[in-house]
Design an enzyme around this catalytic site. Structure first.
Site, PDB file in Angstrom:
ATOM      1  NE  ARG A 231      51.630  26.421  44.170  1.00 46.75           N
ATOM      2  CZ  ARG A 231      50.715  26.578  45.122  1.00 46.75           C
ATOM      3  NH1 ARG A 231      50.025  27.698  45.207  1.00 46.75           N
ATOM      4  NH2 ARG A 231      50.510  25.632  46.026  1.00 46.75           N
ATOM      5  CG  ASP A 255      47.799  35.467  47.087  1.00 45.86           C
ATOM      6  OD1 ASP A 255      48.111  36.366  47.901  1.00 45.86           O
ATOM      7  OD2 ASP A 255      47.671  34.262  47.401  1.00 45.86           O
ATOM      8  CD  GLU A 260      55.007  32.405  45.990  1.00 43.89           C
ATOM      9  OE1 GLU A 260      54.190  32.947  45.225  1.00 43.89           O
ATOM     10  OE2 GLU A 260      54.673  31.635  46.910  1.00 43.89           O
ATOM     11  CG  HIS A 292      51.320  32.046  48.420  1.00 45.96           C
ATOM     12  ND1 HIS A 292      52.096  31.345  47.545  1.00 45.96           N
ATOM     13  CD2 HIS A 292      50.229  31.281  48.617  1.00 45.96           C
ATOM     14  CE1 HIS A 292      51.512  30.198  47.242  1.00 45.96           C
ATOM     15  NE2 HIS A 292      50.363  30.137  47.883  1.00 45.96           N
TER      16      HIS A 292
HETATM   17  P1  NAI Z   1      41.788  21.391  41.621  1.00 45.59           P
HETATM   18  O1  NAI Z   1      42.680  20.225  41.336  1.00 45.59           O
HETATM   19  O2  NAI Z   1      40.483  21.161  42.317  1.00 45.59           O
HETATM   20  O3  NAI Z   1      41.463  22.150  40.244  1.00 45.59           O
HETATM   21  C1  NAI Z   1      42.398  22.388  39.257  1.00 45.59           C
HETATM   22  C2  NAI Z   1      41.655  22.431  37.923  1.00 45.59           C
HETATM   23  O4  NAI Z   1      42.595  22.786  36.906  1.00 45.59           O
HETATM   24  C3  NAI Z   1      41.052  21.076  37.540  1.00 45.59           C
HETATM   25  O5  NAI Z   1      39.702  21.222  37.155  1.00 45.59           O
HETATM   26  C4  NAI Z   1      41.940  20.615  36.375  1.00 45.59           C
HETATM   27  O6  NAI Z   1      41.228  19.821  35.437  1.00 45.59           O
HETATM   28  C5  NAI Z   1      42.341  21.954  35.778  1.00 45.59           C
HETATM   29  N1  NAI Z   1      43.525  21.872  34.929  1.00 45.59           N
HETATM   30  C6  NAI Z   1      44.598  21.040  35.048  1.00 45.59           C
HETATM   31  N2  NAI Z   1      45.462  21.263  34.033  1.00 45.59           N
HETATM   32  C7  NAI Z   1      44.916  22.240  33.278  1.00 45.59           C
HETATM   33  C8  NAI Z   1      45.317  22.898  32.080  1.00 45.59           C
HETATM   34  N3  NAI Z   1      46.455  22.561  31.447  1.00 45.59           N
HETATM   35  N4  NAI Z   1      44.515  23.850  31.566  1.00 45.59           N
HETATM   36  C9  NAI Z   1      43.338  24.166  32.174  1.00 45.59           C
HETATM   37  N5  NAI Z   1      42.900  23.577  33.296  1.00 45.59           N
HETATM   38  C10 NAI Z   1      43.688  22.632  33.839  1.00 45.59           C
HETATM   39  O7  NAI Z   1      42.686  22.435  42.404  1.00 45.59           O
HETATM   40  P2  NAI Z   1      42.198  23.646  43.316  1.00 45.59           P
HETATM   41  O8  NAI Z   1      42.058  23.191  44.723  1.00 45.59           O
HETATM   42  O9  NAI Z   1      41.067  24.326  42.657  1.00 45.59           O
HETATM   43  O10 NAI Z   1      43.503  24.576  43.286  1.00 45.59           O
HETATM   44  C11 NAI Z   1      43.943  25.197  42.090  1.00 45.59           C
HETATM   45  C12 NAI Z   1      45.318  25.781  42.311  1.00 45.59           C
HETATM   46  O11 NAI Z   1      45.218  26.871  43.221  1.00 45.59           O
HETATM   47  C13 NAI Z   1      46.328  24.829  42.974  1.00 45.59           C
HETATM   48  O12 NAI Z   1      46.984  24.035  42.007  1.00 45.59           O
HETATM   49  C14 NAI Z   1      47.282  25.775  43.642  1.00 45.59           C
HETATM   50  O13 NAI Z   1      48.369  26.012  42.779  1.00 45.59           O
HETATM   51  C15 NAI Z   1      46.488  27.058  43.816  1.00 45.59           C
HETATM   52  N6  NAI Z   1      46.305  27.414  45.231  1.00 45.59           N
HETATM   53  C16 NAI Z   1      46.700  28.672  45.642  1.00 45.59           C
HETATM   54  C17 NAI Z   1      46.536  29.048  46.965  1.00 45.59           C
HETATM   55  C18 NAI Z   1      46.909  30.420  47.459  1.00 45.59           C
HETATM   56  O14 NAI Z   1      46.956  30.637  48.686  1.00 45.59           O
HETATM   57  N7  NAI Z   1      47.195  31.381  46.603  1.00 45.59           N
HETATM   58  C19 NAI Z   1      45.978  28.118  47.950  1.00 45.59           C
HETATM   59  C20 NAI Z   1      45.523  26.864  47.383  1.00 45.59           C
HETATM   60  C21 NAI Z   1      45.726  26.532  46.074  1.00 45.59           C
END
Ligand code: NAI
Length: 327
Positions: A231, A255, A260, A292
């Protein structure tokens, strides 16, 4: 159910339309904002995406209009005021996992392109310029990669980077037993100075807002490669631009971008860019920005439509247990 889909594009319709029945979907191009919210009148569900605005005034108005469910067709939900939704009794569901591989693979694509200057080499060849000056890269093998957030996407990314022969350092608020022995967990203070590449895969929360700021950049290895496919708000962009100008940041791959919403997903090729910070970013040879698109694979879009419609159908059937609700 009658569904108003905001920020919709032809590719959304391609994947939602064949599976929509018995629901009726009104596909709208505008983002959901305070100005457009009334377009949801007559619908029980609004289906929203990453740059829709779901703040308290918008949620209040949706509730007044008779909307009963907010169905996010994405994983992140930082654009939803969850406290306000809860207070209004408006459930919010999302697609927690559609293709972690899509985002992880795109992140790796940006790393490879930045490192080996593929974007510049492509342009040179088209100009009949076959010189190699300025295109030198480095072996990924043996380099140290820092991963912030080792959830579904972070883990898929880690597996690829381990395959390249990289050493992986992970910073996450929750340790994953499956990663123990394969990666090294680290604090941010430990991670900053030793990583050649740092890739962000944590959600945007108050705790992670501007995680990459001037102070953090100062502590990083000179010439570090920063990758953000998570993000935009995780990165203080003016601070990174200063880092790029001084050489402290050697490469930047994005990305996502904090501002954005006014740019991405639209064809603005006939317009003058009004965002000077973004315009500066696009002038660096060692910066790659994609709009994105990390999620944008056939598999991911099919899963997004499937899970979003399953959520809506479960809601219609009154079976909250079968929905992927944001708690
Ligand atoms: P997820 O929930 O499986 O993993 C997120 C990880 O971040 C978890 O292991 C969590 O413990 C950790 N986390 C939370 N707060 C934290 C902190 N303060 N410091 C360090 N780690 C922390 O989520 P997932 O599916 O892996 O997605 C991650 C992010 O990717 C989403 O939140 C979204 O913003 C982004 N995303 C971007 C996309 C794109 O097209 N560019 C598409 C899908 C998701």
């Amino acid at each position: 159910m009658r569904i108003t889909m905001f920020s919709s594009k032809p590719y959304d319709r391609l994947f939602f339309a064949p599976a929509a029945a018995p629901n009726e979907i009104l596909y709208l191009e505008p983002h959901l904002t305070e100005k457009t919210v009334d377009l949801a009148a007559g619908s029980e569900v609004v289906c929203c995406f990453v740059n829709d605005v779901l703040n308290a005034p918008v949620l209040n108005r949706l509730k007044e209009l008779g909307v009963q469910l907010v169905a996010m067709r994405c994983a992140g939900y930082n654009n939803v005021d969850l406290a306000a939704a809860k207070q209004l009794g408006l459930p919010v569901c999302r697609v927690p996992e559609y293709s972690p591989y899509a985002v992880a693979e795109h992140s790796v694509g940006i790393i490879l392109a930045l490192n080996r200057n593929i974007h510049r080499a492509h342009n040179r060849i088209r100009e009949n310029d076959y010189s190699l000056n300025g295109l030198m890269g480095f072996d990924l093998h043996g380099k140290t990669v820092g991963v912030i957030g080792a959830g579904k996407i972070g883990r898929a990314f880690i597996n690829i980077m381990l395959g390249f022969g990289c050493k992986v350092l992970v910073h996450d608020v929750n340790a994953d037993p499956a990663l123990v022995g394969r990666v090294q967990y680290a604090t941010l203070e430990e991670l900053w100075p030793v990583c050649d590449i740092i890739s962000l895969h944590c959600p945007l929360t108050p705790a992670t807002h501007h995680l990459i700021n001037a102070e953090a950049i100062e502590k990083m290895k000179r010439g570090v490669m920063l990758i953000n496919t998570s993000r935009g708000g995780l990165v203080d962009t003016p601070a990174v631009i200063r880092g790029l100008k001084s050489g402290q940041v050697g490469y930047l791959g994005l990305d996502v971008y904090e501002e954005e919403a006014d740019l991405f997903f639209e064809d603005l090729s006939n317009q003058v860019v009004q965002d000077d910070v973004f315009a500066r970013l696009t002038t660096f040879p060692n910066v790659i920005v994609t709009g994105h698109q990390a999620f944008f694979t056939r598999e991911a879009l099919a899963k997004i439509a499937e899970v979003t419609l399953a959520n809506i159908n479960a809601f219609a059937a009154g079976s909250a247990a079968d929905m992927t609700l944001v708690e």
